[in-house]
Design an enzyme around this catalytic site. Sequence first.
Site, PDB file in Angstrom:
ATOM      1  N   ALA A  59       0.853  -1.188   0.000  1.00 34.41           N
ATOM      2  CA  ALA A  59       0.000   0.000   0.000  1.00 34.41           C
ATOM      3  C   ALA A  59       0.890   1.239   0.000  1.00 34.41           C
ATOM      4  CB  ALA A  59      -0.891  -0.004   1.230  1.00 34.41           C
ATOM      5  N   GLY A 104       0.298  -4.870   0.992  1.00 35.16           N
ATOM      6  CA  GLY A 104      -0.844  -5.042   0.086  1.00 35.16           C
ATOM      7  C   GLY A 104      -0.456  -5.731  -1.221  1.00 35.16           C
ATOM      8  N   GLU A 107      -0.512  -9.266  -0.357  1.00 35.78           N
ATOM      9  CA  GLU A 107      -1.906  -9.688  -0.149  1.00 35.78           C
ATOM     10  C   GLU A 107      -2.616  -9.883  -1.492  1.00 35.78           C
ATOM     11  OE1 GLU A 107      -2.529  -6.399   2.690  1.00 35.78           O
ATOM     12  OE2 GLU A 107      -3.547  -7.899   3.933  1.00 35.78           O
ATOM     13  N   GLU A 127       3.552  -4.889   7.715  1.00 31.93           N
ATOM     14  CA  GLU A 127       2.693  -3.825   8.253  1.00 31.93           C
ATOM     15  C   GLU A 127       2.959  -3.530   9.717  1.00 31.93           C
ATOM     16  OE1 GLU A 127       1.708  -6.063   6.091  1.00 31.93           O
ATOM     17  OE2 GLU A 127       0.261  -5.224   4.700  1.00 31.93           O
TER      18      GLU A 127
END
Length: 247
Positions: A59, A104, A107, A127
């Site tokens: 992210a 992300g 993910e 994270e």
Amino acid sequence: MNNIEVEKSEKLIKIWIRREIPLNPLNMDTMEEIYEAIRANPEKIVIIAGRNKAFSAGADIKGFLEMKPSDAFHFSTRGNDIMHFIAQHPMPVIAAIHGYALGGGFELALACDLRISTKDAVLGLPEVTLGILPGFGGTQRMKELLGESIAFDFVSRGRKIKGEEALNLGLVNYTSDDPVKFAEQIAEEYAGLPPIALKYIKRLIRKRNDRLFEEEAEYFGKIFETSDQKEGASAFIEKRKAHFTGR
Ligand code: COA
């Protein structure tokens, strides 16, 4: 499409994450573009890869600075919906990973059906080291793939591992010097397989609920209504290659 490139052929779409920012961080626009590209091609096998130096380093941390809690909630909710959508896409979705697949970005790869990575790619959910937690289903998918104990060790410490270790853990299916080429070879194999059986297999393996054993039997009955089933059996008996038509 400002953040991705899409290449299409008869049975395949290749989605390249290509951000102007280094290492392809995933902002919501990029996620929405990936969603839209897959949504528009429900019958196609999908390969997702990154241009330049990475699959995706996660992210967009720079965007986190202005994010309010309600924004973060919506970011995670929508991100999770998109990951579920990818996991439930009727045809196989393959992540071809090089460079970094972190946060992300990892993910996104976890939501795919198969992951192929270079041996030296760096994968992980760091994270926690940023004071947050994975927000696109990472905790759940890691638990499913690795079991609670290994997943906890991995996610709670934000461990980053190389493709080679990921292969040993079962987090990636294969390592290759050229993951996109490897993914294309697998996609070609899928393209020659019966799509109806493939869709049912994916649904049974990826969907989560307790009715799946009953569904398996239902699909097993239904598959015998298809010409592909008859073709498969005939080709075997006649010692020739089967030609599947999707009917
Ligand atoms: N979001 C936004 N920008 C990112 C980013 C991310 N997730 N990851 C890397 N970048 C940017 C860096 O800010 C840097 O930009 P700059 O050149 O404008 O300063 C550029 O990409 C290169 O990163 P840099 O850290 O200088 O490269 P590196 O080779 O030393 O390290 C990483 C690479 C991937 C190990 C490191 O960038 C990193 O840890 N990134 C964050 C990964 C992460 O925690 N992801 C989860 C987010 S929830």
